[in-house]
Design an enzyme around this catalytic site. Structure first.
Site, mmCIF file in Angstrom:
data_model
loop_
_atom_site.group_PDB
_atom_site.id
_atom_site.type_symbol
_atom_site.label_atom_id
_atom_site.label_comp_id
_atom_site.label_asym_id
_atom_site.label_seq_id
_atom_site.Cartn_x
_atom_site.Cartn_y
_atom_site.Cartn_z
ATOM 1 N N THR A 72 0.810 -1.218 0.000
ATOM 2 C CA THR A 72 0.000 0.000 0.000
ATOM 3 C C THR A 72 0.842 1.266 0.000
ATOM 4 O O THR A 72 0.461 2.281 -0.587
ATOM 5 C CB THR A 72 -0.939 -0.023 1.230
ATOM 6 O OG1 THR A 72 -1.846 -1.107 1.061
ATOM 7 C CG2 THR A 72 -1.739 1.257 1.365
ATOM 8 N N ASP A 115 -0.009 -6.765 4.875
ATOM 9 C CA ASP A 115 -0.778 -8.006 5.064
ATOM 10 C C ASP A 115 0.074 -9.171 5.559
ATOM 11 O O ASP A 115 -0.392 -9.999 6.339
ATOM 12 C CB ASP A 115 -1.454 -8.424 3.753
ATOM 13 C CG ASP A 115 -2.597 -7.500 3.356
ATOM 14 O OD1 ASP A 115 -3.006 -6.668 4.185
ATOM 15 O OD2 ASP A 115 -3.089 -7.622 2.215
HETATM 16 N N1 ASP Z 1 -2.868 -5.443 0.458
HETATM 17 C C1 ASP Z 1 -1.743 -4.638 0.870
HETATM 18 C C2 ASP Z 1 -0.508 -5.506 0.881
HETATM 19 O O1 ASP Z 1 -0.241 -6.170 1.853
HETATM 20 C C3 ASP Z 1 -2.033 -4.063 2.182
HETATM 21 C C4 ASP Z 1 -0.982 -3.142 2.714
HETATM 22 O O2 ASP Z 1 0.059 -2.911 2.186
HETATM 23 O O3 ASP Z 1 -1.264 -2.592 3.790
HETATM 24 O O4 ASP Z 1 0.196 -5.524 -0.095
#
Ligand code: ASP
Length: 322
Positions: free
Chosen positions: A15, A88
């Site tokens: 993110t 994640d």
């Molecule tokens: N879906 C994202 C990932 O883990 C969530 C994040 O970065 O907070 O790549």
């Protein structure tokens, strides 16, 4: 004379690097150089280089890619490292890195709960806090920094889907905090580290569920798993039906008993009924101590890959440090 420490940023995506793209939603796009350009504050206390190693959602990071990051760190003479990635899987990647990184230069994992174009985006603040931690004295060899807190990879978990305070160390709390550009660290225990295996053994993770007949358990051996972690109820309990299945599986591959409860130790000598911890341990399961099922799975994969049938002594040795 230049006396700022050398800091290396390795970007893996997540993110913190996600912005709107041609298709709906945010996508991993920004490079390590983009992240660095957005945080000129870093140059006040470090000489920084940045490299994009991957650019993906963190669900796609492999154990081999974590090992690749550790290898790059081992080959570098920088004073500290920041790895940016998705939140994640950060609790898993940082834990594996903490087992593989044999040097002393800190590797600090960070990311963002909000993408750079969202109001209150936290990526830049996290990057600066992680960089400060990576060049601070007495930082553990691997740490996670999010929301101005420093977490040990053995304990850290993502405990909320969206809150910027999503990261918690449920067993013992954070090991440090960042305030006014200072890093305050509590003492922590060193733990064993390991060589990198040529490949990582596949290990399954299953959770005890109320009124589950356990048909998934019947496929573990056929699917070729080299080990199984069961997240039991409470202090390490399963139904009688599942207990029999686990005992059978444990005749062929290692089976680790962890808990689906987020904090606390797996018991070893309290409950004696069929399916409780004393029964399971007497039938070949091995307790995970305070390691979560996810972390126990990673540790078991590493140790089975390195030591084959000799995995158990090293497993218990690491569990002692948790
Ligand atoms: N879906 C994202 C990932 O883990 C969530 C994040 O970065 O907070 O790549």
């Amino acid at each position: 004379m230049e006396n700022r420490p050398n800091l290396q940023i390795y970007a893996l995506g997540g993110t913190i690097a996600m912005v709107p793209a041609a298709t709906p939603g945010v996508h991993p796009t920004l490079t390590a150089d983009d992240l660095l350009a957005a945080a000129p504050e870093l140059s006040a206390f470090a000489q920084v280089s940045a490299e994009t190693l991957l650019n993906k959602g963190s669900a796609n990071i492999s154990f081999d890619e974590v090992a690749m990051v550790c290898r790059k760190v081992a080959q570098s003479d920088c004073d500290g490292f920041v790895v940016t990635q998705g939140t994640d899987t950060m609790e898993e990647t940082s834990f594996l890195a903490s087992l593989l990184h044999q040097g002393k230069q800190p590797i600090v994992f960070t990311g963002a709960m909000r993408s750079p174009t969202q109001p209150g985006a936290d990526g830049k603040a996290n990057l600066v806090a992680a960089a400060l931690t990576a060049v601070a004295d007495k930082t553990p060899s691997v740490a996670v920094v999010m929301n101005d807190e420093v977490h040990h990879p053995f304990y850290v978990t993502k405990a909320h889907t969206s809150n910027v305070a999503a990261f918690q160390s449920v067993v013992r709390g954070p090991i440090g905090q960042i305030a006014e550009n200072n890093v305050f660290l509590h003492p922590f225990q060193n733990h064993p580290t390991f060589d990198t295996p040529d490949g990582f053994a596949p290990i399954a993770l299953l959770t005890a569920l109320l009124d589950d007949d356990g048909r998934m358990f019947d496929h573990i051996l056929d699917a070729g798993y080299k080990g199984l972690v069961i997240e039991g109820f409470g202090a390490g309990h399963v139904s009688e039906q599942i207990a029999d299945k686990l005992a059978d599986i444990a005749k062929s591959i290692p089976v680790i008993l962890s808990s689906r409860v987020r904090a606390g130790v797996v018991f070893e000598k309290t409950y004696g009924y069929r399916g409780a911890e004393m029964d399971l341990l007497s039938r070949g399961l091995v307790p995970a101590g305070r390691l979560s099922g996810r972390k126990a799975r990673i540790l078991l994969s590493l140790l089975v890959s390195l030591y084959g049938e000799g995995w158990q002594q090293e497993f218990s040795n690491v569990v002692k440090h948790v």
